[in-house]
Design a protein around this motif. Structure first.
Motif, PDB file in Angstrom:
ATOM      1  N   ALA A 128      99.828-101.829 -50.969  1.00 49.48           N
ATOM      2  CA  ALA A 128     100.823-102.336 -51.916  1.00 49.48           C
ATOM      3  C   ALA A 128     100.907-101.382 -53.108  1.00 49.48           C
ATOM      4  O   ALA A 128     100.296-100.318 -53.107  1.00 49.48           O
ATOM      5  N   LEU A 129     101.665-101.789 -54.125  1.00 47.38           N
ATOM      6  CA  LEU A 129     101.944-100.899 -55.258  1.00 47.38           C
ATOM      7  C   LEU A 129     101.568-101.547 -56.595  1.00 47.38           C
ATOM      8  O   LEU A 129     101.622-102.772 -56.734  1.00 47.38           O
ATOM      9  N   PRO A 130     101.256-100.718 -57.601  1.00 46.77           N
ATOM     10  CA  PRO A 130     100.990-101.265 -58.939  1.00 46.77           C
ATOM     11  C   PRO A 130     102.290-101.654 -59.641  1.00 46.77           C
ATOM     12  O   PRO A 130     102.671-101.046 -60.638  1.00 46.77           O
ATOM     13  N   ALA A 159     105.778-104.103 -52.939  1.00 48.32           N
ATOM     14  CA  ALA A 159     107.150-103.745 -53.318  1.00 48.32           C
ATOM     15  C   ALA A 159     107.762-102.743 -52.354  1.00 48.32           C
ATOM     16  O   ALA A 159     108.919-102.373 -52.501  1.00 48.32           O
ATOM     17  N   CYS A 160     106.970-102.293 -51.361  1.00 48.08           N
ATOM     18  CA  CYS A 160     107.534-101.357 -50.382  1.00 48.08           C
ATOM     19  C   CYS A 160     107.609-102.009 -49.003  1.00 48.08           C
ATOM     20  O   CYS A 160     107.989-101.373 -48.028  1.00 48.08           O
ATOM     21  N   GLY A 161     107.200-103.271 -48.910  1.00 39.71           N
ATOM     22  CA  GLY A 161     107.339-103.994 -47.640  1.00 39.71           C
ATOM     23  C   GLY A 161     106.284-103.667 -46.600  1.00 39.71           C
ATOM     24  O   GLY A 161     106.459-103.955 -45.422  1.00 39.71           O
ATOM     25  N   HIS A 162     105.151-103.092 -47.009  1.00 42.84           N
ATOM     26  CA  HIS A 162     104.122-102.770 -46.017  1.00 42.84           C
ATOM     27  C   HIS A 162     103.488-104.042 -45.445  1.00 42.84           C
ATOM     28  O   HIS A 162     102.863-103.987 -44.384  1.00 42.84           O
ATOM     29  N   ASP A 163     103.671-105.179 -46.146  1.00 33.68           N
ATOM     30  CA  ASP A 163     103.217-106.456 -45.593  1.00 33.68           C
ATOM     31  C   ASP A 163     104.031-106.810 -44.336  1.00 33.68           C
ATOM     32  O   ASP A 163     103.508-107.346 -43.366  1.00 33.68           O
ATOM     33  N   ALA A 222      96.598 -96.531 -47.593  1.00 32.46           N
ATOM     34  CA  ALA A 222      96.996 -95.548 -48.615  1.00 32.46           C
ATOM     35  C   ALA A 222      98.160 -94.650 -48.233  1.00 32.46           C
ATOM     36  O   ALA A 222      98.051 -93.436 -48.302  1.00 32.46           O
ATOM     37  N   GLU A 223      99.284 -95.242 -47.847  1.00 34.70           N
ATOM     38  CA  GLU A 223     100.477 -94.413 -47.645  1.00 34.70           C
ATOM     39  C   GLU A 223     101.067 -94.046 -48.990  1.00 34.70           C
ATOM     40  O   GLU A 223     101.558 -92.948 -49.189  1.00 34.70           O
ATOM     41  N   GLU A 224     101.030 -95.012 -49.925  1.00 35.82           N
ATOM     42  CA  GLU A 224     101.704 -94.827 -51.209  1.00 35.82           C
ATOM     43  C   GLU A 224     101.038 -93.768 -52.072  1.00 35.82           C
ATOM     44  O   GLU A 224     101.689 -92.996 -52.741  1.00 35.82           O
ATOM     45  N   PHE A 225      99.723 -93.787 -52.057  1.00 35.05           N
ATOM     46  CA  PHE A 225      99.025 -92.890 -52.975  1.00 35.05           C
ATOM     47  C   PHE A 225      97.629 -92.626 -52.420  1.00 35.05           C
ATOM     48  O   PHE A 225      96.887 -93.538 -52.165  1.00 35.05           O
ATOM     49  N   ASN A 276     113.169-100.391 -52.162  1.00 33.40           N
ATOM     50  CA  ASN A 276     111.717-100.250 -52.118  1.00 33.40           C
ATOM     51  C   ASN A 276     111.204 -99.783 -53.482  1.00 33.40           C
ATOM     52  O   ASN A 276     111.820 -98.946 -54.118  1.00 33.40           O
ATOM     53  N   HIS A 277     110.092-100.340 -53.888  1.00 32.12           N
ATOM     54  CA  HIS A 277     109.392-100.060 -55.155  1.00 32.12           C
ATOM     55  C   HIS A 277     110.013-100.807 -56.343  1.00 32.12           C
ATOM     56  O   HIS A 277     109.527-100.673 -57.465  1.00 32.12           O
ATOM     57  N   SER A 278     111.067-101.577 -56.115  1.00 35.04           N
ATOM     58  CA  SER A 278     111.627-102.393 -57.190  1.00 35.04           C
ATOM     59  C   SER A 278     110.806-103.678 -57.319  1.00 35.04           C
ATOM     60  O   SER A 278     110.374-104.243 -56.314  1.00 35.04           O
TER      61      SER A 278
HETATM   62 ZN    ZN Z   1     106.712 -96.899 -50.806  1.00 35.66          ZN
END
Ligand code: ZN
Ligand code: ZN
Length: 417
Positions: free
Chosen positions: A87-89, A108-112, A143-146, A385-387
């Motif tokens: 997920a994202l911060p 926020a990127c839908g990885h769930d 860790a795809e996002e970061f 995504n990321h919103s």
């Molecule tokens: Zn993303």
């Protein structure tokens, strides 16, 4: 490959007893409990539990929090299905009844959704193992996002410890009226590089700038001059994006700090453009620091880059045909290339074909209410995504399982025509 019409029929059969309610419960639970990169412990355990229950041989802790499930089912190709888990911060602002329970963290990127699709597809394919032959490898990537999760899995021996892929599939939820499956043959996602910059100045009292070298002013010049890299150094027909996403300096108004830190992100599609932009960044940063009289040269570090994602055009044609057969001719179209990036392609050993497509997820009511007549105008206005407002329509839960099941079946040997 198996005929698209046969794959579509088998997919419908295999997934006919998918229970949307169960999928939604699993998805909502993941959405409530988002976890940041390399901390996906709970998510990984949920995925591992599903895989184990379906009969996979499961290894956890690959590259810290990654999960690999293997189902060996006779002779045939090795097919990898990959989903990312982090997920994202981002503090969630959707107001959904299943909103995040973790402060400041959101899917926020839908990885769930990706994990839900992957777990369900893996379960369906295992239950229907009498219809296909080969080896299925299901990869829950951290860790795809970061943090470079795919690279970390490769470094942790994912290609040596598990059956090597003959083909690799991945998918991503995207904005756009729910229920479409964009496919792009060839280049689909850009290369991405993160660059950390440290400007070393000389700190001191805010009332006596003459005794300091102010890194805030220097960093501000750097940010401004960096805006000319794309506009003045990259040709009009080429593609590049340069964003300064972070600017950190100082503690309070009357102190000139000793250093300033910037974090940049660069997206490119062509290696020569990428090299030119990275060289220009270094030159601009070093030049501004020299102009300001910084006592020590600046630090410029390129961190965690990922290459562009280039779908195998033959494979993409094949899977697009299967998805058309499943969901209707009009539902599959070419999105074109985007400036987003992914580390998915790193999981494919050199020369191994892969395909990566999208599942659009904007609820119809949100899409209708968005300003504009043309899809491109609406697309620009709906949460992406990321919103903090990104809220995919749960109606895409079942289709996203079918896209994966059908892609796998297309390449696994079909035992039943
Ligand atoms: Zn993303
Ligand atoms: Zn993502």
């Amino acid at each position: 490959m198996t005929e698209p019409a046969v794959v579509a029929r088998l997919t419908r059969e295999i997934t006919s007893d998918l229970k949307p309610g169960d999928l939604e419960d699993f998805y909502r639970d993941l959405h409530r409990h988002p976890e940041l990169s390399f901390r996906e412990h709970r998510t990984a355990a949920k995925l591992a539990g599903r895989l184990r229950a379906a009969g996979y041989e499961v290894t956890e802790g690959v590259a810290r929090t990654g999960v690999v499930g293997v189902l060996a089912n006779g002779d045939g190709p090795v097919v990898w299905l990959r989903g990312d888990m982090d997920a994202l911060p981002v503090p969630e602002a959707t107001g959904l009844p299943y909103t995040s329970t973790v402060d400041g963290v959101m899917h926020a990127c839908g990885h769930d959704l990706h994990v839900t699709w992957l777990a369900a597809a893996a379960g369906m394919l295992a239950a229907a193992r009498d219809t296909w032959s080969g080896t299925l490898v299901v990869v829950g990537q951290p860790a795809e996002e970061f943090g470079g999760g795919a690279a970390a899995m490769v470094a942790d021996g994912v290609h040596e410890r598990f059956p090597r892929p003959d083909v690799l599939f991945g998918q991503h939820v995207a904005p756009g009226l729910a229920g479409f499956f964009p496919h792009t043959p060839g280049l689909t996602l850009s290369a991405s590089d993160d660059i950390d910059v440290v400007v070393h100045g000389v700190g001191g009292h805010g009332s006596r700038p003459e005794s300091t070298v102010d890194p805030v002013v220097t960093a501000a010049y750097i940010v401004t001059r960096l805006q000319t890299v794309v506009s003045r150094e990259v040709a009009a027909g080429e593609w590049a994006v340069l964003t300064v996403g972070r600017f950190h300096a100082g503690t309070q108004s009357n102190i000139i700090p000793a250093e300033a830190r910037l974090s940049l992100n660069v997206r490119t599609r062509d290696t020569r453009v990428r090299e030119r932009v990275l060289t220009a960044i270094r030159r601009v940063v070093e030049g501004e620091c020299a102009a300001a009289g910084c006592p020590v040269p600046p630090g410029v570090t390129v961190v965690a880059g990922c290459p562009s994602t280039v779908n195998d055009p033959v494979l993409d044609d094949e899977i697009a045909a299967v998805h058309r057969e499943l969901f209707g001719e009009h539902t599959v179209f070419d999105f074109g290339q985007v400036m987003g990036s992914e580390d998915f392609s790193l999981l494919a050993p050199a020369g191994v074909p892969y395909d990566y497509w999208y599942v659009t997820s904007t609820p119809a009511a949100v899409w209708e209410a968005a300003p504009g007549e043309e899809p491109a105008e609406k697309f620009a206005h709906v949460p992406g995504n990321h919103s903090p407002l990104f809220a995919p329509d749960p109606s895409v839960l079942v289709p996203g399982v079918r896209t994966l099941v059908s892609a796998a079946l297309s390449r696994l040997g079909a035992l039943r025509a």
